[in-house]
Scaffold this motif. Structure first.
Motif, PDB file in Angstrom:
ATOM      1  N   LEU A  80      11.121   0.975  -2.335  1.00 28.38           N
ATOM      2  CA  LEU A  80      11.418   1.290  -3.589  1.00 28.38           C
ATOM      3  C   LEU A  80      11.752   0.038  -4.298  1.00 28.38           C
ATOM      4  N   ASN A  81      12.462  -0.953  -3.491  1.00 28.12           N
ATOM      5  CA  ASN A  81      12.917  -2.368  -3.930  1.00 28.12           C
ATOM      6  C   ASN A  81      11.430  -3.004  -4.418  1.00 28.12           C
ATOM      7  N   ASP A  82      10.600  -2.890  -3.652  1.00 30.17           N
ATOM      8  CA  ASP A  82       9.420  -3.469  -3.947  1.00 30.17           C
ATOM      9  C   ASP A  82       8.457  -3.063  -5.034  1.00 30.17           C
ATOM     10  N   MET A  83       8.878  -1.862  -5.527  1.00 27.65           N
ATOM     11  CA  MET A  83       7.852  -1.084  -6.433  1.00 27.65           C
ATOM     12  C   MET A  83       7.364  -2.070  -7.787  1.00 27.65           C
ATOM     13  N   ASP A  84       8.400  -3.086  -8.225  1.00 29.53           N
ATOM     14  CA  ASP A  84       7.951  -3.673  -9.146  1.00 29.53           C
ATOM     15  C   ASP A  84       6.652  -4.595  -8.838  1.00 29.53           C
ATOM     16  N   ILE A  85       6.654  -5.126  -7.532  1.00 32.35           N
ATOM     17  CA  ILE A  85       5.436  -5.640  -6.932  1.00 32.35           C
ATOM     18  C   ILE A  85       4.200  -4.921  -7.007  1.00 32.35           C
ATOM     19  N   MET A  86       4.599  -3.815  -6.423  1.00 31.25           N
ATOM     20  CA  MET A  86       3.519  -2.838  -6.099  1.00 31.25           C
ATOM     21  C   MET A  86       2.860  -2.162  -7.582  1.00 31.25           C
ATOM     22  N   GLN A  87       3.596  -2.253  -8.384  1.00 32.17           N
ATOM     23  CA  GLN A  87       2.841  -1.738  -9.715  1.00 32.17           C
ATOM     24  C   GLN A  87       2.255  -2.719 -10.529  1.00 32.17           C
ATOM     25  N   ASP A  88       2.296  -4.123 -10.118  1.00 31.02           N
ATOM     26  CA  ASP A  88       1.529  -5.200 -10.655  1.00 31.02           C
ATOM     27  C   ASP A  88       0.446  -5.326  -9.938  1.00 31.02           C
ATOM     28  N   ARG A  89      -0.901  -5.098 -10.446  1.00 36.55           N
ATOM     29  CA  ARG A  89      -1.907  -5.633  -9.730  1.00 36.55           C
ATOM     30  C   ARG A  89      -2.016  -7.155  -9.149  1.00 36.55           C
ATOM     31  N   GLN A  90      -1.741  -8.080  -9.847  1.00 32.44           N
ATOM     32  CA  GLN A  90      -1.974  -9.364  -9.576  1.00 32.44           C
ATOM     33  C   GLN A  90      -0.573  -9.705  -8.685  1.00 32.44           C
ATOM     34  N   ARG A  91       0.540  -9.340  -8.765  1.00 31.33           N
ATOM     35  CA  ARG A  91       1.583  -9.219  -7.753  1.00 31.33           C
ATOM     36  C   ARG A  91       1.025  -8.817  -6.298  1.00 31.33           C
ATOM     37  N   THR A  92       0.590  -7.617  -6.504  1.00 28.94           N
ATOM     38  CA  THR A  92       0.210  -6.830  -5.384  1.00 28.94           C
ATOM     39  C   THR A  92      -0.775  -7.941  -4.699  1.00 28.94           C
ATOM     40  N   GLN A  93      -1.832  -8.368  -5.231  1.00 31.78           N
ATOM     41  CA  GLN A  93      -2.901  -9.232  -4.643  1.00 31.78           C
ATOM     42  C   GLN A  93      -2.243 -10.574  -4.057  1.00 31.78           C
ATOM     43  N   ASP A  94      -1.375 -10.967  -4.790  1.00 32.31           N
ATOM     44  CA  ASP A  94      -0.747 -12.146  -4.428  1.00 32.31           C
ATOM     45  C   ASP A  94       0.162 -11.951  -3.089  1.00 32.31           C
ATOM     46  N   ALA A  95       0.822 -10.706  -3.015  1.00 33.99           N
ATOM     47  CA  ALA A  95       1.553 -10.284  -1.748  1.00 33.99           C
ATOM     48  C   ALA A  95       0.452 -10.277  -0.551  1.00 33.99           C
ATOM     49  N   MET A  96      -0.531  -9.458  -0.759  1.00 40.41           N
ATOM     50  CA  MET A  96      -1.431  -9.158   0.430  1.00 40.41           C
ATOM     51  C   MET A  96      -1.947 -10.295   0.760  1.00 40.41           C
ATOM     52  N   GLY A  97      -2.435 -11.492   0.085  1.00 42.60           N
ATOM     53  CA  GLY A  97      -2.932 -12.721   0.272  1.00 42.60           C
ATOM     54  C   GLY A  97      -2.016 -13.465   1.116  1.00 42.60           C
ATOM     55  N   LYS A  98      -0.505 -13.671   0.678  1.00 45.64           N
ATOM     56  CA  LYS A  98       0.233 -14.170   1.356  1.00 45.64           C
ATOM     57  C   LYS A  98       0.618 -13.728   2.720  1.00 45.64           C
ATOM     58  N   LEU A  99       0.606 -12.425   2.977  1.00 41.08           N
ATOM     59  CA  LEU A  99       0.876 -11.853   4.241  1.00 41.08           C
ATOM     60  C   LEU A  99      -0.268 -12.132   5.133  1.00 41.08           C
ATOM     61  N   SER A 100      -1.510 -11.949   4.524  1.00 42.45           N
ATOM     62  CA  SER A 100      -2.587 -12.157   5.425  1.00 42.45           C
ATOM     63  C   SER A 100      -2.587 -13.571   5.851  1.00 42.45           C
ATOM     64  N   SER A 101      -2.259 -14.522   5.188  1.00 40.29           N
ATOM     65  CA  SER A 101      -2.180 -16.298   5.307  1.00 40.29           C
ATOM     66  C   SER A 101      -1.425 -16.451   6.349  1.00 40.29           C
ATOM     67  N   LEU A 102      -0.110 -15.385   6.520  1.00 42.58           N
ATOM     68  CA  LEU A 102       0.943 -15.957   7.363  1.00 42.58           C
ATOM     69  C   LEU A 102       0.702 -14.827   8.749  1.00 42.58           C
ATOM     70  N   HIS A 103      -0.651 -14.559   8.934  1.00 45.61           N
ATOM     71  CA  HIS A 103      -1.028 -13.609  10.012  1.00 45.61           C
ATOM     72  C   HIS A 103      -0.274 -12.296  10.264  1.00 45.61           C
ATOM     73  N   PHE A 104       0.247 -11.743   9.032  1.00 47.77           N
ATOM     74  CA  PHE A 104       0.849 -10.300   9.306  1.00 47.77           C
ATOM     75  C   PHE A 104      -0.498  -9.641   9.432  1.00 47.77           C
ATOM     76  N   ASN A 105      -0.156  -8.070  10.020  1.00 46.63           N
ATOM     77  CA  ASN A 105      -1.340  -7.398  10.018  1.00 46.63           C
ATOM     78  C   ASN A 105      -1.365  -5.800   9.701  1.00 46.63           C
ATOM     79  N   THR A 106      -0.184  -5.480   9.165  1.00 50.44           N
ATOM     80  CA  THR A 106       0.223  -4.104   8.985  1.00 50.44           C
ATOM     81  C   THR A 106       1.212  -4.037   7.703  1.00 50.44           C
ATOM     82  N   ILE A 107       0.973  -3.275   6.828  1.00 48.09           N
ATOM     83  CA  ILE A 107       1.804  -2.783   5.811  1.00 48.09           C
ATOM     84  C   ILE A 107       2.411  -1.406   5.909  1.00 48.09           C
TER      85      ILE A 107
END
Length: 427
Positions: A80-107
């Protein structure tokens, strides 16, 4: 055939005198004897020169060469502390892109907390237990957007059923269904923990089990998720279970009243077995809807989970109802942290399913350095385990380290991708 028989011989000129030919013949004969000696000497030099290197490898182990992609969990919880990120489409897109570029694979995005859901739930609306809805900044479905954005980046999405049987006693759910709550022997209905003072839904009550199952199936039906995760709250503190319904059920099955001691072994096992039976049914329902869905569990270490919370997760693994396990080890001391990684139940589990360790990357009032995170990840990797971090916002947005150092630190942890396949239980 000898290797030396293929060596070319020097042929003397026809104009040379016979005594010179004889001398050359003798020289060739001596060379024939010298070739094997020289060959053995050369190999001896090669072997001797390798001794220091071998000794050095034994004294100072180095990392093995990169291996082919395998089912290694590299996850992060979104709370829930990350809800501000998940509620914003652009911030969600940026978060997923960053996780992928750093070789994460699961959320693991939260979908159930404090008696409320974080997705569009007709069930919650029909029951009148949720007077509001979590929506995105432009009114969009948060979970749907997270799933879409994550999948575009090749990330698995396993929604996190965080609160399990736990709910605040002031929630609409608790107020609407007081008969669904269990209690301690003294009649009190709450416990105090990291989430504050909370009540507990009775995991033995058929209506509670039906409600939880309906919520889970609602998510599985409405969203293209890769699985579902239950954590340490899919359990019950052992002090509970003295409500009227459970007492009568225990009497019916055992012909005696529940022991006054909540730690009584038979009483603990009876309640733990009931939770196991429900989790088995829940797994069957999930698999019937989506056979390849990952049924994930994120408990505390086993002794604590079973003895104090009636959560017999090792039995769940042995029964084959768990597809991955992420054990929470939120400790700052490396020695204490590492001691949990080599426990027999972890060694047994990682032979059967993808297994990981939950690592704390910080809380708002408790920052964690990148050095501590790296040491714990390396210890987990050394034990052949994956990792998942609690929680997204403290990976780098809220950190005691400079942003560049933080990102570089995570980049060093996962230099190569580790692809995951939904539904595969191969470690």
């Amino acid at each position: 055939m000898s290797v030396f028989s293929s060596l070319p011989l020097l042929h003397p000129s026809a104009s040379r005198r016979s005594h010179r030919s004889t001398s050359l013949g003798r020289s060739r004969l001596r060379l024939r004897w010298l070739w094997p000696i020289l060959f053995l000497l050369s190999w001896g030099i090669v072997l001797l020169s390798g001794i220091p290197a071998i000794a050095q490898l034994d004294a100072f182990p180095i990392a093995p060469p990169p291996q082919a992609p395998r089912q290694e969990i590299r996850g992060v919880w979104m709370t829930l502390n990350d809800m501000d990120i998940m509620q914003d489409r652009q911030r969600t897109q940026d978060a997923m892109g960053k996780l992928s570029s750093l070789h994460f694979n699961t959320i693991y995005p939260v979908i159930w907390n404090s008696g409320y859901v974080m997705y569009t739930s007709p069930l919650a609306q029909q029951m009148g237990i949720q007077p509001f809805q979590y929506r995105g900044s432009d009114g969009h479905d948060i979970l749907q957007d997270v799933v879409n954005q994550a999948h575009r980046q090749g990330l698995l999405v396993i929604p996190w059923f965080e609160f399990g049987f736990m709910t605040p006693e002031t929630s609409e759910l608790a107020l609407a269904h007081p008969d669904w709550l269990t209690q301690k022997r003294d009649g009190s209905q709450t416990s105090v923990g990291p989430a504050g003072e909370v009540a507990w839904l009775n995991p033995f009550h058929p209506e509670v089990q039906q409600f939880i199952t309906q919520l889970v199936m609602e998510v599985m039906q409405q969203y293209d998720v890769d699985g579902i995760q239950f954590d340490d709250n899919m359990s019950l503190p052992r002090e509970f279970g003295y409500d009227r319904y459970t007492i009568e059920l225990y009497k019916k099955e055992t012909k005696k009243a529940p022991p006054a001691n909540p730690a009584d072994e038979a009483w603990v096992k009876w309640r733990a077995d009931k939770i196991t039976a429900f989790m088995t049914q829940l797994n069957q329902a999930v698999k019937a809807k989506k056979a390849q869905a990952i049924f994930s569990v994120s408990p505390n270490y086993y002794d604590h989970a079973y003895k104090f919370h009636l959560q017999d997760w090792l039995n769940w693994v042995r029964k084959g109802i768990v597809d991955e396990l992420v054990m929470q080890v939120y400790r700052s001391d490396l020695q204490s942290f590492a001691a949990k990684l080599s426990r027999p139940e972890i060694q047994e589990t990682q032979k059967k399913i993808p297994t990981a360790i939950g690592i704390l990357t910080g809380l708002r009032n408790k920052p964690v350095s990148i050095q501590q995170i790296q040491s714990q990840v390396w210890a987990s990797q050394q034990a052949g385990l994956g990792v998942s971090f609690f929680y997204y916002e403290t990976l780098w947005d809220q950190s005691p380290d400079p942003l560049a150092d933080r990102l570089a630190g995570f980049q060093a942890l996962f230099p190569n991708p580790a692809t995951r396949i939904a539904g595969s239980a191969t470690p």
